[in-house]
Design an enzyme around this catalytic site. Structure first.
Site, mmCIF file in Angstrom:
data_model
loop_
_atom_site.group_PDB
_atom_site.id
_atom_site.type_symbol
_atom_site.label_atom_id
_atom_site.label_comp_id
_atom_site.label_asym_id
_atom_site.label_seq_id
_atom_site.Cartn_x
_atom_site.Cartn_y
_atom_site.Cartn_z
ATOM 1 N N PHE A 132 0.861 -1.184 0.000
ATOM 2 C CA PHE A 132 0.000 0.000 0.000
ATOM 3 C C PHE A 132 0.889 1.222 0.000
ATOM 4 C CE2 PHE A 132 -2.561 3.194 2.294
ATOM 5 C CZ PHE A 132 -3.807 3.064 1.702
ATOM 6 N N LEU A 134 1.201 4.947 0.147
ATOM 7 C CA LEU A 134 0.671 6.271 0.445
ATOM 8 C C LEU A 134 1.779 7.200 0.945
ATOM 9 C CD1 LEU A 134 -1.724 8.234 0.761
ATOM 10 C CD2 LEU A 134 -2.051 7.298 3.075
ATOM 11 N N GLU A 366 0.707 4.309 10.711
ATOM 12 C CA GLU A 366 -0.751 4.433 10.702
ATOM 13 C C GLU A 366 -1.213 5.599 11.578
ATOM 14 O OE1 GLU A 366 -1.406 2.688 8.442
ATOM 15 O OE2 GLU A 366 -0.370 0.784 8.554
#
Length: 387
Positions: A132, A134, A366
């Site tokens: 992922f 990002l 996160e």
């Protein structure tokens, strides 16, 4: 002597299915992961593809998603699996979280039917690994500042840019990459064998050594129009995925804390100091009691948030409460347990400092503690302090 750390009867809040999933995952962690973790941590390498297939065979990849070969289990069952895997190592839970709650979830939630059919069954089985993309080198807490771009060229998209600190990147078969377009931030499912895509592994880490962490580099990566995730527009897409991953961390961090506390209790019971066990001293018992209270509070919080998620009422600031509290308490427990083991606490023979090192990363990724404090602060005051 076997000691239960469940001082408040958390088990009474769980279903038989949830207890069974927890037991199966704990057995896998004990038999497959723990024996090899000291070696993996020391060598900073893991057999990622083998582990993915084994985790997939147990139904642990994307286990909270429905259809496409996914198990379709509830949030608490998923959380308990994360707890047991992170009780072995945070890097192992990161593999599961990034696969299921970031890469798979983004395709499941925002992808086309073609994308779901192509990727999700193989990812659920562990036959394909996802990552992922990002975070960028200069944009972590502020993903809206990303520089990675995607521009139209006829019917195709051309992607340029880089991503940093990407779990599973070097072993991934598909990378979900978020990029700035003329139509806002959009997501793309990028097969990693596409020309112009590379994922050099980041080495020299002092944390999450039993985990693959990479940079993603995209140089004129040409993708067909069908690579774009059609249902995600703007930052709400990737941020929604992050909330899924944060939920797993709320449980997972308590697994690392539990493993540290179990280790400290066992050690203190065997270690003789001035002719009696270290565990017989008031100062030691005070430390153990305080840590056990925080552990039980954290698990109760996790289960409660899981039940809210089941009902579809879990709010982002509640996820932030869980992530902020549980990771902060987990790292405090790991450090305190190290003091009970004294000099032995820095030895690789015991998992305590490995957990503490790993939790330094979990504290940051996160969403840093500061970001979650601001999310909670905004919920309390109605004022955004991000800018």
């Amino acid at each position: 002597m076997t000691v239960s750390l469940d001082l408040v009867d958390v088990d009474s809040l769980l279903t038989e299915e949830e207890v069974a999933i927890r037991a199966t995952t704990r057995r896998f962690a004990d038999e497959r992961l723990r024996p090899s973790l000291p070696e993996w941590f020391e060598s900073a390498s893991i057999p990622a593809r083998d582990l993915a297939k084994e985790l997939g065979a147990l139904g642990l990849l994307g286990m909270h998603l429905t259809g496409y070969g996914c198990a379709g289990l509830g949030p608490v069952a998923y959380g308990l699996a994360c707890l047991e895997i992170e009780a072995a190592d945070s890097g192992m839970r990161s593999l599961v979280s990034v696969q299921g709650s970031l890469a798979m979830y983004s395709i499941w939630k925002y992808g086309s039917e073609e994308q779901k059919t192509e990727w999700l069954p193989r990812m659920a089985a562990g036959e394909a690994i996802g990552c992922f993309g990002l975070t960028e080198p200069d944009f972590g807490s502020n993903p809206g500042g990303m520089r990675t771009s995607a521009r139209r060229d006829g019917d195709d998209w051309i992607l340029n840019g880089s991503k940093m600190w990407i779990t599973n990147g070097s072993v991934a078969d598909v990378a979900v990459v978020w990029a700035r377009t003329d139509d806002g931030v959009r997501g793309f499912a990028v097969p990693t064998d596409t020309a112009g895509f590379s994922a050099p592994e980041i080495t020299g880490k002092l944390s999450l050594r039993a985990s693959v962490t990479s940079e993603l580099i995209l140089t004129d990566v040409r993708l067909p129009a069908s690579a774009m995730l059609p249902e995600a527009r703007g930052l709400s897409g990737p941020l929604g995925c992050l909330n899924e991953a944060r939920f797993g961390i709320i449980f997972g961090a308590m697994g690392a804390a539990r493993d540290c506390l179990e280790t400290a209790i066992s050690y203190a019971g065997e270690r003789q100091v001035f002719d009696k066990p270290l565990s017989a001293y008031q100062l030691t018992q005070a430390k153990l009691a305080d840590m056990a209270v925080e552990l039980n509070k954290g698990v109760l919080l996790a289960v409660h948030l899981g039940r809210l998620k089941e009902k579809g009422t879990l709010r982002p600031e509640q996820v932030s409460v869980g992530k902020l509290n549980n990771v902060r308490e987990a790292i405090a427990i790991a450090r305190e347990c190290r003091t009970i083991l004294a000099a032995n606490g820095i030895s690789g023979e015991y998992p305590v400092l490995r957990h503490a090192n790993n939790l330094e990363s979990v504290l940051t990724y996160e969403g840093t503690s500061e970001v979650h404090q601001l999310v909670i602060g905004q919920a309390l005051t109605g004022q955004s302090a991000f800018r």
